[in-house]
Design an enzyme around this catalytic site. Sequence first.
Site, mmCIF file in Angstrom:
data_model
loop_
_atom_site.group_PDB
_atom_site.id
_atom_site.type_symbol
_atom_site.label_atom_id
_atom_site.label_comp_id
_atom_site.label_asym_id
_atom_site.label_seq_id
_atom_site.Cartn_x
_atom_site.Cartn_y
_atom_site.Cartn_z
ATOM 1 N N HIS A 100 -4.256 -6.455 -1.441
ATOM 2 C CA HIS A 100 -3.937 -5.382 -2.387
ATOM 3 C C HIS A 100 -4.071 -4.021 -1.698
ATOM 4 C CE1 HIS A 100 -3.180 -3.319 -5.983
ATOM 5 N NE2 HIS A 100 -4.094 -3.821 -6.792
ATOM 6 N N TYR B 19 -6.342 1.811 -4.907
ATOM 7 C CA TYR B 19 -7.580 1.147 -4.508
ATOM 8 C C TYR B 19 -7.841 1.402 -3.021
ATOM 9 C CZ TYR B 19 -7.111 -0.683 -9.177
ATOM 10 O OH TYR B 19 -6.971 -0.765 -10.544
ATOM 11 N N HIS C 81 -1.916 0.927 -5.824
ATOM 12 C CA HIS C 81 -2.540 1.368 -7.080
ATOM 13 C C HIS C 81 -3.805 2.203 -6.901
ATOM 14 C CE1 HIS C 81 -0.404 -2.294 -9.092
ATOM 15 N NE2 HIS C 81 0.438 -1.350 -8.678
#
Length: 350
Positions: free
Chosen positions: A170, A175, A173
Amino acid sequence: MLYSPIQFRNVELRNRWVMSPMCMYSCENGLANDFHFVHYGSRAQGGTGLIIVEATGVEPRGRITNHCMGIWNDEQTEKLKKIVDFVHQNSESKIGIQLAHAGRKGSTWNNIQIPVEEGWETVAPSPIPYHPTERIPHVLTAAEIKEQVQHFKKAAKRALEAGFDVIEIHGAHGYLIHQFLSPLSNIRTDEYGGSFENRIRFLLEIVDAVNEELNESTALFVRISGTEYAENGWNIENSVELAKILKDHGVDLIDVSSGGNIHGAKISVFDGYQVPFASEVKNKAEVKTGAVGLITKIKQAEEILQKGDADLIFVAREILRNPYIAVQGSFEMNEESFFPHQYLRAKISS
């Protein structure tokens, strides 16, 4: 094309439908439970080609909330293995997991940062909180960055022990990885900040470390934010350049989302609003991509593939509303899709 197979390494997906990773905020101590067993198992029964388990913290501080999933210990791995085994034994779906670290966006509940006594001290590349009212995050030292890379590597090893077919890193977004990528959240002056090459270093080190654990039986995806909708921030041109490099580092697909790093960013949202980003990355970087973002209709999904905008269709809210979207779409298009033998009496095309 929706019902044509596609292969990543030795992992063949029977169709192009993907359940996008979505946080369920339903764990205690990072442990999957009966809810998750039913939640993911039902999508496998619905014919989904690939199911990706929600953002899963590679360490306790990597979670967004106290109720997010984790994969930093043996008990968590065993709980996830139960889900993976069910999917493999009772469907034709493949199953992946999204390895994540929330960074400065962790220690929250209902999008509000909770006190450190109830949560934890967040970490980030620079002393910049996501929202001005939040605590200043701890700035990771170079040595601590290396430790984070190892957290991802160890999590990947555990994911393989659990039997996952795909690992997604990931990097979107807002993060931790995205925080390093963006010049708006990364103002470091060492080898992890400044130039584009330095800001992508953390992600590349994670990709290389994870790939050391993988073989041809497990594919590697990376989710990125195609743009963060902010002046002088991470943009689609950066994403294309990053995708070219990730391809050379053995990444099999770029899952292209957007936003999440800059509080208050103005985003125009409409059906398929992120598809153009996936298309640009696919066609300019010459890499396989996944499209996500308000894709809700069978015809819409098919057109994205037919136009060459993406290779996989990631579905989020729509697959929460309808776990059987893949098999129902096959009825609509007169195509073949997995359908549980226990339900065959209901397999009709009209």
